[in-house]
Write an enzyme that holds these catalytic residues in place. Structure first.
Site, PDB file in Angstrom:
ATOM      1  N   SER A 131       5.220   8.361   9.578  1.00 10.27           N
ATOM      2  CA  SER A 131       5.347   9.226  10.748  1.00 10.27           C
ATOM      3  C   SER A 131       5.278   8.417  12.045  1.00 10.27           C
ATOM      4  O   SER A 131       4.756   7.300  12.082  1.00 10.27           O
ATOM      5  CB  SER A 131       4.235  10.271  10.727  1.00 10.27           C
ATOM      6  OG  SER A 131       2.993   9.625  10.770  1.00 10.27           O
ATOM      7  N   GLU A 190       9.736  17.054  14.398  1.00  9.59           N
ATOM      8  CA  GLU A 190      10.089  16.927  12.978  1.00  9.59           C
ATOM      9  C   GLU A 190       9.175  17.834  12.141  1.00  9.59           C
ATOM     10  O   GLU A 190       7.956  17.731  12.218  1.00  9.59           O
ATOM     11  CB  GLU A 190       9.920  15.476  12.533  1.00  9.59           C
ATOM     12  CG  GLU A 190      10.371  15.266  11.107  1.00  9.59           C
ATOM     13  CD  GLU A 190      10.166  13.837  10.634  1.00  9.59           C
ATOM     14  OE1 GLU A 190       9.044  13.331  10.771  1.00  9.59           O
ATOM     15  OE2 GLU A 190      11.135  13.240  10.125  1.00  9.59           O
ATOM     16  N   GLU A 235      10.019   2.300  10.467  1.00 10.17           N
ATOM     17  CA  GLU A 235      11.018   3.351  10.230  1.00 10.17           C
ATOM     18  C   GLU A 235      10.258   4.664  10.250  1.00 10.17           C
ATOM     19  O   GLU A 235       9.338   4.854   9.453  1.00 10.17           O
ATOM     20  CB  GLU A 235      11.705   3.162   8.874  1.00 10.17           C
ATOM     21  CG  GLU A 235      12.645   1.978   8.818  1.00 10.17           C
ATOM     22  CD  GLU A 235      13.823   2.067   9.770  1.00 10.17           C
ATOM     23  OE1 GLU A 235      14.120   3.173  10.258  1.00 10.17           O
ATOM     24  OE2 GLU A 235      14.416   1.022  10.061  1.00 10.17           O
ATOM     25  N   LYS A 248       0.852  -1.192   0.000  1.00 12.40           N
ATOM     26  CA  LYS A 248       0.000   0.000   0.000  1.00 12.40           C
ATOM     27  C   LYS A 248       0.888   1.243   0.000  1.00 12.40           C
ATOM     28  O   LYS A 248       1.483   1.616   1.007  1.00 12.40           O
ATOM     29  CB  LYS A 248      -0.906   0.050   1.241  1.00 12.40           C
ATOM     30  CG  LYS A 248      -2.012   1.092   1.052  1.00 12.40           C
ATOM     31  CD  LYS A 248      -2.362   1.849   2.301  1.00 12.40           C
ATOM     32  CE  LYS A 248      -1.638   3.125   2.555  1.00 12.40           C
ATOM     33  NZ  LYS A 248      -1.804   4.232   1.635  1.00 12.40           N
ATOM     34  N   GLY A 279       2.946   5.156  12.971  1.00 10.52           N
ATOM     35  CA  GLY A 279       3.724   3.951  13.272  1.00 10.52           C
ATOM     36  C   GLY A 279       3.371   3.369  14.634  1.00 10.52           C
ATOM     37  O   GLY A 279       3.229   2.146  14.782  1.00 10.52           O
ATOM     38  N   GLN A 291       1.489  19.818   3.715  1.00  8.33           N
ATOM     39  CA  GLN A 291       2.865  19.904   4.193  1.00  8.33           C
ATOM     40  C   GLN A 291       3.334  21.362   4.192  1.00  8.33           C
ATOM     41  O   GLN A 291       4.035  21.799   5.105  1.00  8.33           O
ATOM     42  CB  GLN A 291       3.788  19.027   3.335  1.00  8.33           C
ATOM     43  CG  GLN A 291       5.212  18.948   3.839  1.00  8.33           C
ATOM     44  CD  GLN A 291       5.339  18.348   5.243  1.00  8.33           C
ATOM     45  OE1 GLN A 291       4.794  17.294   5.518  1.00  8.33           O
ATOM     46  NE2 GLN A 291       6.042  19.048   6.136  1.00  8.33           N
ATOM     47  N   CYS A 295      13.675  11.763   6.040  1.00  8.75           N
ATOM     48  CA  CYS A 295      13.747  11.388   7.455  1.00  8.75           C
ATOM     49  C   CYS A 295      15.166  11.569   7.969  1.00  8.75           C
ATOM     50  O   CYS A 295      15.375  11.721   9.165  1.00  8.75           O
ATOM     51  CB  CYS A 295      13.287   9.961   7.635  1.00  8.75           C
ATOM     52  SG  CYS A 295      14.062   8.847   6.476  1.00  8.75           S
TER      53      CYS A 295
HETATM   54  P1  NAD Z   1       2.250   8.867   7.280  1.00  9.63           P
HETATM   55  O1  NAD Z   1       2.519   8.209   8.588  1.00  9.63           O
HETATM   56  O2  NAD Z   1       1.194   9.876   7.216  1.00  9.63           O
HETATM   57  O3  NAD Z   1       1.859   7.766   6.198  1.00  9.63           O
HETATM   58  C1  NAD Z   1       2.695   6.675   5.902  1.00  9.63           C
HETATM   59  C2  NAD Z   1       1.863   5.566   5.289  1.00  9.63           C
HETATM   60  O4  NAD Z   1       0.962   5.058   6.284  1.00  9.63           O
HETATM   61  C3  NAD Z   1       0.991   6.019   4.119  1.00  9.63           C
HETATM   62  O5  NAD Z   1       0.968   5.017   3.137  1.00  9.63           O
HETATM   63  C4  NAD Z   1      -0.365   6.190   4.767  1.00  9.63           C
HETATM   64  O6  NAD Z   1      -1.425   6.089   3.861  1.00  9.63           O
HETATM   65  C5  NAD Z   1      -0.363   5.032   5.764  1.00  9.63           C
HETATM   66  N1  NAD Z   1      -1.314   5.178   6.873  1.00  9.63           N
HETATM   67  C6  NAD Z   1      -1.812   6.314   7.405  1.00  9.63           C
HETATM   68  N2  NAD Z   1      -2.665   6.026   8.419  1.00  9.63           N
HETATM   69  C7  NAD Z   1      -2.683   4.673   8.542  1.00  9.63           C
HETATM   70  C8  NAD Z   1      -3.365   3.769   9.410  1.00  9.63           C
HETATM   71  N3  NAD Z   1      -4.184   4.212  10.368  1.00  9.63           N
HETATM   72  N4  NAD Z   1      -3.151   2.451   9.251  1.00  9.63           N
HETATM   73  C9  NAD Z   1      -2.319   1.980   8.306  1.00  9.63           C
HETATM   74  N5  NAD Z   1      -1.642   2.800   7.440  1.00  9.63           N
HETATM   75  C10 NAD Z   1      -1.821   4.128   7.565  1.00  9.63           C
HETATM   76  O7  NAD Z   1       3.662   9.432   6.770  1.00  9.63           O
HETATM   77  P2  NAD Z   1       3.953  10.291   5.433  1.00  9.63           P
HETATM   78  O8  NAD Z   1       3.431  11.655   5.666  1.00  9.63           O
HETATM   79  O9  NAD Z   1       3.552   9.538   4.216  1.00  9.63           O
HETATM   80  O10 NAD Z   1       5.545  10.294   5.435  1.00  9.63           O
HETATM   81  C11 NAD Z   1       6.298  11.214   6.153  1.00  9.63           C
HETATM   82  C12 NAD Z   1       6.899  10.572   7.386  1.00  9.63           C
HETATM   83  O11 NAD Z   1       7.654   9.429   7.022  1.00  9.63           O
HETATM   84  C13 NAD Z   1       7.874  11.456   8.110  1.00  9.63           C
HETATM   85  O12 NAD Z   1       7.628  11.428   9.500  1.00  9.63           O
HETATM   86  C14 NAD Z   1       9.242  10.845   7.825  1.00  9.63           C
HETATM   87  O13 NAD Z   1      10.223  11.086   8.771  1.00  9.63           O
HETATM   88  C15 NAD Z   1       8.905   9.412   7.712  1.00  9.63           C
HETATM   89  N6  NAD Z   1       9.920   8.695   6.930  1.00  9.63           N
HETATM   90  C16 NAD Z   1      10.777   7.874   7.599  1.00  9.63           C
HETATM   91  C17 NAD Z   1      11.761   7.182   6.932  1.00  9.63           C
HETATM   92  C18 NAD Z   1      12.685   6.266   7.665  1.00  9.63           C
HETATM   93  O14 NAD Z   1      13.194   5.359   7.053  1.00  9.63           O
HETATM   94  N7  NAD Z   1      12.907   6.440   8.955  1.00  9.63           N
HETATM   95  C19 NAD Z   1      11.883   7.330   5.541  1.00  9.63           C
HETATM   96  C20 NAD Z   1      11.002   8.181   4.882  1.00  9.63           C
HETATM   97  C21 NAD Z   1      10.009   8.847   5.604  1.00  9.63           C
END
Ligand code: NAD
Length: 480
Positions: free
Chosen positions: A228, A382, A249, A174, A232, A330, A283
């Protein structure tokens, strides 16, 4: 002109979703990339059932053929690197050279895991009981749910799909709602490379619908999530409560320490690259620039000069250093944090302004705060945008303490010509990855990636260490 409809991929068939969503270019809001299917929970469950049905055959699929499929996918990704890079830059907004680089990384990841299929073995040990042999082997988990963020639209799906398939798992992917285009292309490439039906399934759609259906399913043996911290944490609690395997992550608030003895040019390059390239939407971005007193004023003056020379524009335009912010949400977050920083008493020394360009997009000039302290929200939370804060430290010891004073621990960096301080920092930095005289962002694809504290949870991603998550250990005792 009609917009192309991109469908979900379930059990070897392209299928329409319950709805659709329009994918737009953040550099040019008039540019529609395509219309992408949106699955509902029932369709997500169909994808899980397809992956479950495909698992027994894929888990014992001949390794030469499995390796060949991954290698064919690698070759096509690398052959189409420029074209896929254009798509990536259009849907996410990083500059074309950055986007082409990301596609290259995805190709090399598949090539690496094509080799890993053949290198993957076990161990044998003698038993403490005479006449018995012990065999330690790794087996695939079953169906793996992959949930990915928007900021690396092809590299992150690649670094999860490749090891999952290499070690014999089947997959339900997904991708993030904002960037379905690259994920769709990747799945299309893999299915044409010869994956049997059901081994890899794509369900595009909302996290709260499709993501939750994956997370809640008892047929999904493991979930690998990047995104995020808030999302997570919620996912981890659910997966653990049903005894599933979880890998997270998440965010970062990565420090770059610059000492008095640093080469100023190395420090500036590391800070600009790490904090602002890819629009700061990484990130691993260094959003805290911790500079010791003897270097501070020179560093701040030179940073403002360097920032003034950067070109913020269309991700596809030649010479663009920083593309647009990914979307309105954003951008609102970035602007809100710029306001918060000012109200907290930090000085906005450069940028942080909305910019108008030829085409309508989410353009923001890189923002540099000075006079920040480490307790401010801009130093602890962040932002995930082109926003960084300079924090002054009296000496190395204070700089190290400030660097570690965060709930995150993904990556850290130090710029110094002192071997003593570099070695000490490497040992005492509470981060999963440490950079010496390098930007915090910019990592290799064949070595472990991940952090500590609030940044990561579970085994590392990438390289052969990926096997920790994507396999389960079995210890067999054999008597003649
Ligand atoms: P997000 O948490 O909003 O979404 C990430 C994914 O989770 C998306 O596919 C989203 O649709 C899904 N999601 C959202 N709610 C959910 C739920 N209730 N159940 C299951 N899935 C759900 O994050 P984002 O805005 O897409 O990405 C930005 C974040 O990602 C930042 O915090 C960044 O630091 C982090 N990030 C971390 C790494 C790493 O490796 N540490 C790498 C890239 C991005």
């Amino acid at each position: 002109m009609t917009t192309q409809l991109f469908k979900n991929y379930i059990g070897g068939e392209w299928v329409a979703g319950a709805g659709t969503s329009i994918n737009r270019n953040p550099s040019d809001l008039g540019d529609v990339i395509g219309e992408y299917a949106q699955a509902d929970a029932a369709q997500a469950r169909q994808a899980i059932a397809a992956a479950k049905a495909a698992f027994p055959a894929w888990s014992v699929f001949p390794i030469q053929e499995r390796s060949n499929i991954l290698e064919r996918a690698a070759a096509e990704i690398l052959r189409r690197q420029e074209e896929l890079g254009r798509l990536l830059a259009r849907e996410e907004g990083k500059t074309l050279p950055e986007a082409i680089g990301e596609v290259g990384r995805a190709g090399h990841i598949f090539r690496f895991f094509a080799g890993e299929v053949l290198r993957h073995g076990g161990e044998t040990l003698p038993s403490v009981r005479p006449g018995i042999d012990i065999e330690i082997s790794r087996e695939p988990l079953g169906v793996i749910g992959l949930i990915t963020p928007w900021n690396f639209p092809i590299a992150i799906p690649a670094w999860k799909i490749a090891p999952a398939l290499a070690y014999g798992n089947t997959v339900v992917l997904k991708p993030a709602d904002l960037v379905p285009g690259c994920a769709w292309e990747l799945v299309d490439i893999l299915q044409r490379a010869g994956l049997p039906a059901g081994v890899l399934n794509l369900v595009m759609g909302r996290g709260s619908v499709v993501g939750e259906a994956i997370v809640d399913s008892k047929d999904v043996a493991g979930v690998s999530f990047t995104g995020s911290v808030e999302t997570g944490r919620g996912i981890a609690a659910k997966v653990v409560s049903r005894m599933g395997k979880i890998q997270l992550e998440m965010g970062g608030k990565n420090p770059l320490v610059v000492l008095d003895d640093a080469d100023l040019d190395v420090a500036l390059n590391a800070a600009i690259q790490g904090a602002y390239f890819s629009t700061g939407q990484r990130c691993t971005a260094s959003s805290r620039l911790i500079v010791t007193a003897g270097m501070h004023d020179r560093f701040v003056a030179a940073m403002a000069q360097r920032l003034a020379a950067l070109k913020v524009d269309d991700a596809l335009a030649q010479g663009t250093d920083i593309g647009p912010v990914v979307d309105q949400n954003q951008l609102d977050t970035d602007l809100a944090y710029i306001g918060i920083g000012q109200r907290e008493g930090a000085r906005l020394a450069f940028g942080g302004e909305l910019l108008e360009r030829q085409k309508k997009g989410f353009y923001l000039s890189p923002a540099l705060f000075t006079d920040a302290d480490n307790t401010m929200r801009i130093s602890q939370e962040e932002v995930f945008g082109p926003v960084a804060a300079v924090i002054k430290a009296q000496d190395y010891d204070e700089a190290l303490a400030l660097a570690n004073d965060t709930e995150f621990g993904l990556c850290s960096g130090i710029v110094t010509t002192s071997l003593k301080h570099a070695s000490h920092f490497k040992r005492h930095s509470q981060a999963g990855m440490v950079m010496v005289n390098l930007p915090t962002a910019g990592i290799d694809y064949h070595v472990p990636f991940g952090g500590r504290k609030g940044s990561s949870y579970g085994p590392r991603e990438q390289g052969r260490h990926a096997a920790e998550f994507y396999t389960s250990i079995k210890t067999s005792y054999i008597a003649p």
